[in-house]
Write a protein that holds these residues in place. Structure first.
Motif, PDB file in Angstrom:
ATOM      1  N   SER A  45       0.832  -1.205   0.000  1.00 49.61           N
ATOM      2  CA  SER A  45       0.000   0.000   0.000  1.00 49.61           C
ATOM      3  C   SER A  45       0.868   1.257   0.000  1.00 49.61           C
ATOM      4  O   SER A  45       0.520   2.250  -0.650  1.00 49.61           O
ATOM      5  CB  SER A  45      -0.971   0.000   1.185  1.00 49.61           C
ATOM      6  N   ARG A  46       2.000   1.214   0.688  1.00 46.81           N
ATOM      7  CA  ARG A  46       2.919   2.360   0.689  1.00 46.81           C
ATOM      8  C   ARG A  46       3.513   2.559  -0.706  1.00 46.81           C
ATOM      9  O   ARG A  46       3.613   3.684  -1.203  1.00 46.81           O
ATOM     10  CB  ARG A  46       4.031   2.157   1.718  1.00 46.81           C
ATOM     11  N   TRP A  47       3.894   1.484  -1.367  1.00 44.21           N
ATOM     12  CA  TRP A  47       4.439   1.577  -2.725  1.00 44.21           C
ATOM     13  C   TRP A  47       3.389   2.139  -3.683  1.00 44.21           C
ATOM     14  O   TRP A  47       3.717   2.881  -4.609  1.00 44.21           O
ATOM     15  CB  TRP A  47       4.933   0.220  -3.209  1.00 44.21           C
ATOM     16  N   TYR A  48       2.141   1.789  -3.466  1.00 42.81           N
ATOM     17  CA  TYR A  48       1.035   2.327  -4.267  1.00 42.81           C
ATOM     18  C   TYR A  48       0.982   3.849  -4.105  1.00 42.81           C
ATOM     19  O   TYR A  48       0.912   4.585  -5.091  1.00 42.81           O
ATOM     20  CB  TYR A  48      -0.269   1.670  -3.801  1.00 42.81           C
ATOM     21  N   ALA A  49       1.045   4.305  -2.872  1.00 46.48           N
ATOM     22  CA  ALA A  49       1.017   5.749  -2.601  1.00 46.48           C
ATOM     23  C   ALA A  49       2.245   6.444  -3.183  1.00 46.48           C
ATOM     24  O   ALA A  49       2.148   7.564  -3.703  1.00 46.48           O
ATOM     25  CB  ALA A  49       0.918   6.006  -1.098  1.00 46.48           C
ATOM     26  N   GLU A  50       3.403   5.791  -3.097  1.00 46.24           N
ATOM     27  CA  GLU A  50       4.627   6.374  -3.655  1.00 46.24           C
ATOM     28  C   GLU A  50       4.531   6.492  -5.177  1.00 46.24           C
ATOM     29  O   GLU A  50       4.958   7.490  -5.754  1.00 46.24           O
ATOM     30  CB  GLU A  50       5.842   5.540  -3.260  1.00 46.24           C
ATOM     31  N   ALA A  51       3.956   5.478  -5.833  1.00 47.89           N
ATOM     32  CA  ALA A  51       3.774   5.532  -7.283  1.00 47.89           C
ATOM     33  C   ALA A  51       2.807   6.658  -7.651  1.00 47.89           C
ATOM     34  O   ALA A  51       3.029   7.378  -8.631  1.00 47.89           O
ATOM     35  CB  ALA A  51       3.266   4.189  -7.802  1.00 47.89           C
ATOM     36  N   ALA A  52       1.767   6.815  -6.847  1.00 52.23           N
ATOM     37  CA  ALA A  52       0.822   7.906  -7.086  1.00 52.23           C
ATOM     38  C   ALA A  52       1.518   9.258  -6.933  1.00 52.23           C
ATOM     39  O   ALA A  52       1.322  10.162  -7.754  1.00 52.23           O
ATOM     40  CB  ALA A  52      -0.364   7.803  -6.123  1.00 52.23           C
ATOM     41  N   ALA A  53       2.339   9.396  -5.902  1.00 49.55           N
ATOM     42  CA  ALA A  53       3.052  10.654  -5.664  1.00 49.55           C
ATOM     43  C   ALA A  53       3.956  11.012  -6.836  1.00 49.55           C
ATOM     44  O   ALA A  53       4.095  12.188  -7.187  1.00 49.55           O
ATOM     45  CB  ALA A  53       3.851  10.574  -4.371  1.00 49.55           C
ATOM     46  N   GLU A  54       4.563   9.998  -7.456  1.00 50.68           N
ATOM     47  CA  GLU A  54       5.398  10.243  -8.631  1.00 50.68           C
ATOM     48  C   GLU A  54       4.603  10.836  -9.779  1.00 50.68           C
ATOM     49  O   GLU A  54       5.161  11.502 -10.647  1.00 50.68           O
ATOM     50  CB  GLU A  54       6.085   8.950  -9.081  1.00 50.68           C
ATOM     51  N   LYS A  55       3.298  10.598  -9.772  1.00 53.56           N
ATOM     52  CA  LYS A  55       2.397  11.141 -10.791  1.00 53.56           C
ATOM     53  C   LYS A  55       1.696  12.409 -10.314  1.00 53.56           C
ATOM     54  O   LYS A  55       0.786  12.908 -10.963  1.00 53.56           O
ATOM     55  CB  LYS A  55       1.343  10.103 -11.181  1.00 53.56           C
ATOM     56  N   GLY A  56       2.115  12.918  -9.148  1.00 53.86           N
ATOM     57  CA  GLY A  56       1.517  14.131  -8.608  1.00 53.86           C
ATOM     58  C   GLY A  56       0.194  13.918  -7.897  1.00 53.86           C
ATOM     59  O   GLY A  56      -0.547  14.857  -7.655  1.00 53.86           O
ATOM     60  N   ILE A  57      -0.100  12.675  -7.548  1.00 51.28           N
ATOM     61  CA  ILE A  57      -1.342  12.332  -6.852  1.00 51.28           C
ATOM     62  C   ILE A  57      -0.999  12.023  -5.405  1.00 51.28           C
ATOM     63  O   ILE A  57      -0.216  11.106  -5.134  1.00 51.28           O
ATOM     64  CB  ILE A  57      -2.026  11.118  -7.503  1.00 51.28           C
TER      65      ILE A  57
END
Length: 103
Positions: A45-57
Motif C-alpha cells: 500500500s505504501r508503494w502504491y502511494a509512492e507511485a501515485a506521488a510520482e504522478k503528482g497524486i
C-alpha cells in the motif's frame, strides 16, 4: 519503456497478487511476510502511494491502505490479524530496519 501490453500484464499480475493476499491467504500475517520476504501488505500500500506521488497524486497512508486492503485497517485487524509472538516481534525489528528503514 514497457509496451501497453506489458503494462496491462503487470497491472493484472498486481491485481492477482492483491487478491491472493486479501482473499485467498488472509491467514498469512503481515509480520510473517515481513520477516520472511521483507515486505507485507502495508509495504504494497505504501508503494502504491509512492507511485501515485510520482504522478503528482497525493494519497495518505490510511487511504492507501484502505485502497489496497479494500477495507479500513481497523476492519482488517478485527477480522484477520492475530497477536504476534515475542519471537515474531523481535524478528520484525530486524526485518523492518533492513527493508523499510528506521522511522
Amino acid at each position: 519503456m514497457p509496451t501497453q501490453t506489458e503494462i496491462e500484464l503487470q497491472a493484472a499480475t498486481f491485481r492477482r497478487l492483491q487478491k491472493h493476499l486479501m482473499e485467498d491467504r488472509t491467514d498469512v500475517q503481515n509480520i510473517e511476510m515481513m520477516n520472511l520476504a521483507g515486505f507485507c501488505r502495508n509495504c504494497l500500500s505504501r508503494w502504491y502511494a509512492e507511485a501515485a506521488a510520482e504522478k503528482g497524486i497525493e494519497i495518505g497512508k490510511d487511504d492507501a491502505r484502505e485502497l489496497f486492503y479494500g477495507m479500513t485497517m481497523a476492519e482488517w485487524k478485527a477480522n484477520y490479524q492475530t497477536d504476534a509472538t515475542s519471537d515474531q516481534r523481535e524478528a520484525f525489528k530486524t526485518a523492518f530496519e533492513e527493508n523499510v528503514g528506521k522511522e
